[in-house]
Design an enzyme around this catalytic site. Structure first.
Site, PDB file in Angstrom:
ATOM      1  N   LYS A 180     -19.628  78.311   7.358  1.00 16.53           N
ATOM      2  CA  LYS A 180     -18.505  79.355   7.410  1.00 16.53           C
ATOM      3  C   LYS A 180     -17.474  78.868   6.815  1.00 16.53           C
ATOM      4  CE  LYS A 180     -15.157  82.218   8.904  1.00 16.53           C
ATOM      5  NZ  LYS A 180     -14.254  82.205   7.702  1.00 16.53           N
ATOM      6  N   GLU A 386       1.458  75.083  20.210  1.00 22.47           N
ATOM      7  CA  GLU A 386       1.541  74.628  19.079  1.00 22.47           C
ATOM      8  C   GLU A 386       1.820  75.549  17.971  1.00 22.47           C
ATOM      9  OE1 GLU A 386      -3.005  74.432  17.468  1.00 22.47           O
ATOM     10  OE2 GLU A 386      -2.670  72.702  16.965  1.00 22.47           O
TER      11      GLU A 386
HETATM   12  P1  NDP Z   1      -8.284  79.723  13.194  1.00 22.07           P
HETATM   13  O1  NDP Z   1      -9.342  79.254  14.693  1.00 22.07           O
HETATM   14  O2  NDP Z   1      -8.074  80.833  12.861  1.00 22.07           O
HETATM   15  O3  NDP Z   1      -9.428  79.863  12.128  1.00 22.07           O
HETATM   16  C1  NDP Z   1     -10.696  78.641  12.264  1.00 22.07           C
HETATM   17  C2  NDP Z   1     -12.070  79.063  12.255  1.00 22.07           C
HETATM   18  O4  NDP Z   1     -12.105  80.351  12.721  1.00 22.07           O
HETATM   19  C3  NDP Z   1     -11.642  80.312   9.872  1.00 22.07           C
HETATM   20  O5  NDP Z   1     -12.986  79.845   9.573  1.00 22.07           O
HETATM   21  C4  NDP Z   1     -11.366  81.779  11.191  1.00 22.07           C
HETATM   22  O6  NDP Z   1     -12.288  82.569  10.157  1.00 22.07           O
HETATM   23  C5  NDP Z   1     -12.527  82.022  11.581  1.00 22.07           C
HETATM   24  N1  NDP Z   1     -12.698  82.669  12.739  1.00 22.07           N
HETATM   25  C6  NDP Z   1     -11.045  83.391  13.228  1.00 22.07           C
HETATM   26  N2  NDP Z   1     -11.693  84.210  13.858  1.00 22.07           N
HETATM   27  C7  NDP Z   1     -13.335  84.744  13.942  1.00 22.07           C
HETATM   28  C8  NDP Z   1     -13.626  85.084  14.938  1.00 22.07           C
HETATM   29  N3  NDP Z   1     -13.701  85.949  16.030  1.00 22.07           N
HETATM   30  N4  NDP Z   1     -15.431  84.802  15.165  1.00 22.07           N
HETATM   31  C9  NDP Z   1     -15.412  83.446  14.714  1.00 22.07           C
HETATM   32  N5  NDP Z   1     -14.793  82.014  14.004  1.00 22.07           N
HETATM   33  C10 NDP Z   1     -12.592  83.363  13.291  1.00 22.07           C
HETATM   34  O7  NDP Z   1      -7.643  78.282  12.911  1.00 22.07           O
HETATM   35  P2  NDP Z   1      -6.630  78.353  11.286  1.00 22.07           P
HETATM   36  O8  NDP Z   1      -8.008  78.181  10.457  1.00 22.07           O
HETATM   37  O9  NDP Z   1      -5.573  78.474  11.410  1.00 22.07           O
HETATM   38  O10 NDP Z   1      -6.459  76.245  11.761  1.00 22.07           O
HETATM   39  C11 NDP Z   1      -5.169  75.952  12.909  1.00 22.07           C
HETATM   40  C12 NDP Z   1      -6.232  75.440  14.112  1.00 22.07           C
HETATM   41  O11 NDP Z   1      -7.049  74.585  14.213  1.00 22.07           O
HETATM   42  C13 NDP Z   1      -4.843  74.997  14.934  1.00 22.07           C
HETATM   43  O12 NDP Z   1      -5.009  75.546  16.277  1.00 22.07           O
HETATM   44  C14 NDP Z   1      -5.817  73.071  14.886  1.00 22.07           C
HETATM   45  O13 NDP Z   1      -5.105  72.782  15.471  1.00 22.07           O
HETATM   46  C15 NDP Z   1      -6.755  73.960  14.662  1.00 22.07           C
HETATM   47  N6  NDP Z   1      -7.543  72.251  13.951  1.00 22.07           N
HETATM   48  C16 NDP Z   1      -7.956  71.690  14.722  1.00 22.07           C
HETATM   49  C17 NDP Z   1      -8.800  69.825  14.333  1.00 22.07           C
HETATM   50  C18 NDP Z   1      -9.651  69.286  15.621  1.00 22.07           C
HETATM   51  O14 NDP Z   1     -10.121  68.940  15.087  1.00 22.07           O
HETATM   52  N7  NDP Z   1      -9.016  69.269  17.183  1.00 22.07           N
HETATM   53  C19 NDP Z   1      -8.740  70.014  13.272  1.00 22.07           C
HETATM   54  C20 NDP Z   1      -8.159  71.093  12.520  1.00 22.07           C
HETATM   55  C21 NDP Z   1      -7.756  72.085  12.706  1.00 22.07           C
HETATM   56  P3  NDP Z   1     -10.684  83.074   9.011  1.00 22.07           P
HETATM   57  O15 NDP Z   1     -11.640  82.441   7.496  1.00 22.07           O
HETATM   58  O16 NDP Z   1     -11.267  84.189   8.828  1.00 22.07           O
HETATM   59  O17 NDP Z   1      -9.718  82.820   9.079  1.00 22.07           O
END
Ligand code: NDP
Length: 483
Positions: A180, A386
Site C-alpha cells: 500500500k 518531529e
Molecule cells: P504516515 O504515518 O502518515 O503514513 C505512512 C503510511 O501509512 C501511508 O501509506 C499512509 O497512507 C498509511 N496510513 C495512514 N493512516 C493509516 C491507518 N490508519 N492505517 C494504516 N495505514 C495508514 O506517514 P507519512 O507518509 O506522512 O511519512 C512521514 C513519517 O514517516 C514521519 O514520521 C517519518 O519519520 C516516518 N518515516 C520513518 C522512516 C524510518 O525508517 N523509520 C523512514 C521514512 C519515514 P496515506 O497515503 O493515506 O497517508
C-alpha cells in the site's frame, strides 16, 4: 494528458471495485498531475487472495532460495535499467530535485535488492544438542519458513527505496506481498510490481493496492489472510497499526519517526560538522525519518558553529526543482507546509533565536526556507516533536555527560551523529546514546547491508541486511527421536 494509475493485482492492472479514483497534486504548482485508484477493502481481499495462492502450492512456493535469488537479481537489473525514470517518478510526486533520488534512493534500492538476492539461499537453521527425550536420543534442528502474506505500508518521503527495503528481503525469505503506497506516491511501487512480472516473478507474488491509509491500510492490518504488517511512517499511525494488528497477533515491524541528535564537540572539525549537520537537516527538504534536527553544540563553539550552519542554510536555493541551480524543492504537501509553519511559529513564540529562514509565505507551491533556531532548550516543542521539514534547533551543552543526557532526553531513538576528533569519546558517546544507528563524523550511513530501525517510539524491528531478511521468517524447531 494526466496519467491514471490502477492497482496491480495478480499480475494485472485493476480498477477499484467501485471505480473510485483520487487526485494527486504537484507540490510545486498545486495542479493535479495524476490520478490513482481509490482502493477498497474488496480490492485488498482480491490482492491478499492472489498473494495467498502463490504461498499455498503456487509456483512461488516451489522455488528454491537460489531460484528466488536469481529472480531478485533479475529484478535489480530491470530497476537499474529504469533507474532514471523511477527517480523522476518519485521526484515529481513530492517535488524533490531528481538528482537526490538518482544519487541516493535508486542506488540504495538496487543495492537492497542485490543484497537480499544474495541472502535468499543462505537462510539457514541450526542443529541444537539436547540431553534427549525421556532417556532416548533425539536430533533437534531449526528451519526458517516464510512468515506468509505481508502487508507493506509505505510513506511518501523516499517511497521507492523504502518499498525495496521491504520487497527485497521479503522475497528473499519466500513471502508474498500486498503493497500500500502512500496516496501521494503510487507510481514507483506500481512500476516495481510491473518489473517483478517482467523479471519472471510469478503473478500474485507482488501486488499493489493504491488508496488511503484509513481504508486500504486498515483493511490490510485487519485482514485475516495477512500474517505480517511492515510499516514505515509516523509514530501516530504506528500506534493505530498496533491497535488493529496486535489483537490479531499479526507480526508487526514498525519504522517510525525521529528527533535525532547531532552532537558537536568543541574538538570536532567545524567545517565537516557544519557540512554534515546541514546534510542531516536539509536532505529531502528535511523530510527524512533520521533527520538530525536537534543539534547539540558544546557551548565554547556554539556561536561560531551556529553562524556557520545558518549561513550554510541561507545558501540553499529553494524553488521549482526543475530550474537550474535549485537545490531544494517544496515540502511534499499542503498539510506538511502548514505543519512546518506551525512549528516555526512555535519556535519564535517559545523564544528560540531565529538565525536563518523563518515563517514561509503562502504563494503557489509549498516552499519553506531552510530554518535554523539557536539558543534553544530541549523542552521546547521544536526540540521535542518531529517537524518533518527543513528546521533545525541548536541547543548548547557544557559537558559530555550533559550532551548524552540531552541526546537521550527524547521519546525517539532512531539515529544520532557524534562529531569529535577524540576517538575514545566517539565510542563512549556512541555507546551511551539510545538510538538504532549512530554516525561518527558522518550522518546516517544507510547501507543495504546494515540493519536499520529505531529504539523507543522510533519503532520495532529492523529492516535491511540479514536482520531484515530474518524479520520475514518464522523459526520452527523439529525434534526427531533417533533411539
Ligand atoms: P504516515 O504515518 O502518515 O503514513 C505512512 C503510511 O501509512 C501511508 O501509506 C499512509 O497512507 C498509511 N496510513 C495512514 N493512516 C493509516 C491507518 N490508519 N492505517 C494504516 N495505514 C495508514 O506517514 P507519512 O507518509 O506522512 O511519512 C512521514 C513519517 O514517516 C514521519 O514520521 C517519518 O519519520 C516516518 N518515516 C520513518 C522512516 C524510518 O525508517 N523509520 C523512514 C521514512 C519515514 P496515506 O497515503 O493515506 O497517508
Amino acid at each position: 494528458m494526466i496519467p491514471t494509475f490502477q492497482h496491480f493485482i495478480n499480475g494485472q492492472a485493476h480498477t477499484a471495485s467501485d471505480g473510485g479514483l483520487m487526485e494527486l497534486f504537484s507540490p510545486v504548482n498545486e495542479q493535479v498531475h495524476a490520478r490513482a485508484a481509490r482502493g477498497t477493502a474488496a480490492d485488498v481481499s482480491a490482492a491478499v487472495a492472489a498473494a495467498r495462492r502463490q504461498l499455498d502450492g503456487g509456483a512461488w512456493s516451489k522455488l528454491s532460495g537460489a531460484d528466488r535469488g536469481q529472480l531478485i537479481h533479475r529484478l535489480a537489473d530491470l530497476v537499474e535499467r529504469d533507474a532514471g525514470k523511477i527517480a523522476d517518478m518519485d521526484a515529481t510526486c513530492i517535488g524533490r530535485p531528481p538528482i537526490e533520488p538518482r544519487l541516493l534512493d535508486l542506488p540504495n534500492a538496487i543495492g537492497t535488492l542485490r543484497t537480499s538476492a544474495g541472502w535468499a539461499d543462505k537462510i539457514e537453521g541450526r542443529t541444537i544438542p539436547t540431553p534427549g527425550y525421556m532417556g532416548v536420543k533425539t536430533l533437534s534442528y531449526t528451519q526458517r519458513e516464510p512468515v506468509g502474506v505481508v502487508g507493506a505500508i509505505v510513506p511518501w518521503n523516499t517511497p521507492f527505496m523504502i518499498t525495496c527495503w521491504k520487497v527485497g528481503p521479503l522475497l528473499a525469505a519466500g513471502c508474498t506481498v500486498v503493497i500500500k503506497p502512500s496516496e501521494e506516491t503510487p507510481s514507483s511501487a506500481l512500476h516495481l510490481a510491473a518489473l517483478c512480472k517482467e523479471a519472471g516473478i510469478p503473478d500474485g507474488v507482488v501486488n499493489v493496492v493504491t488508496g488511503t491509509g484509513e481504508v486500504v491500510g486498515q483493511a490490510l492490518c485487519s485482514h485475516p489472510g495477512v500474517e505480517k504488517i511492515t510499516f514505515t511512517g509516523s509514530t501516530e499511525v504506528g500506534r493505530i497499526i498496533q491497535r488493529t494488528a496486535g489483537p490479531l497477533f499479526k507480526r508487526v515491524s514498525l519504522e517510525l519517526g525521529g528527533k535525532s541528535p547531532q552532537i558537536v564537540f568543541e574538538d570536532a572539525s567545524i567545517d565537516a560538522a557544519v557540512r554534515g549537520c546541514a546534510m542531516g537537516l536539509f536532505f529531502n527538504q528535511g523530510q527524512v525519518c533520521a533527520a538530525g534536527t536537534r543539534i547539540l553544540v558544546q557551548r565554547w563553539i556554539a556561536e561560531k558553529f551556529s553562524a556557520a550552519l545558518a549561513s550554510a542554510a541561507s545558501a540553499i536555493k529553494v524553488g521549482d526543482p526543475s530550474k537550474e541551480g535549485v537545490t531544494m524543492g517544496p515540502v511534499a504537501k499542503k498539510e506538511q507546509f502548514e505543519r512546518v509553519n506551525r512549528y516555526i511559529d512555535a519556535g519564535l513564540a517559545e523564544g528560540a533565536k531565529l538565525l536563518a529562514g523563518g515563517l514561509a509565505e503562502r504563494g503557489k507551491g509549498y516552499f519553506v526556507k531552510p530554518t535554523i533556531f539557536a539558543e534553544a532548550s530541549n523542552d521546547m516543542s521544536i526540540a521535542r516533536e518531529e517537524i518533518f521539514g527543513p528546521v533545525g534547533t541548536i541547543i548548547p551543552f557544557d559537558t559530555e555527560e550533559e550532551a548524552i543526557a540531552l541526546a537521550n532526553d527524547t521519546d525517539y531513538g532512531l539515529g544520532a551523529t557524534v562529531w569529535t576528533s577524540d576517538v575514545s569519546r566517539a565510542h563512549r558517546v556512541a555507546q551511551a546514546v539510545k538510538a538504532g544507528a549512530i554516525g561518527v563524523n558522518c550522518w546516517a550511513p544507510i547501507d543495504p547491508r546494515l540493519p536499520w530501525g529505531g529504539m523507543k517510539t522510533s519503532g520495532i524491528g529492523r529492516e535491511c541486511g540479514l536482520s531484515g531478511v530474518l524479520a520475514y521468517t518464522e523459526e520452527k524447531v523439529i525434534t526427531v527421536l533417533v533411539g
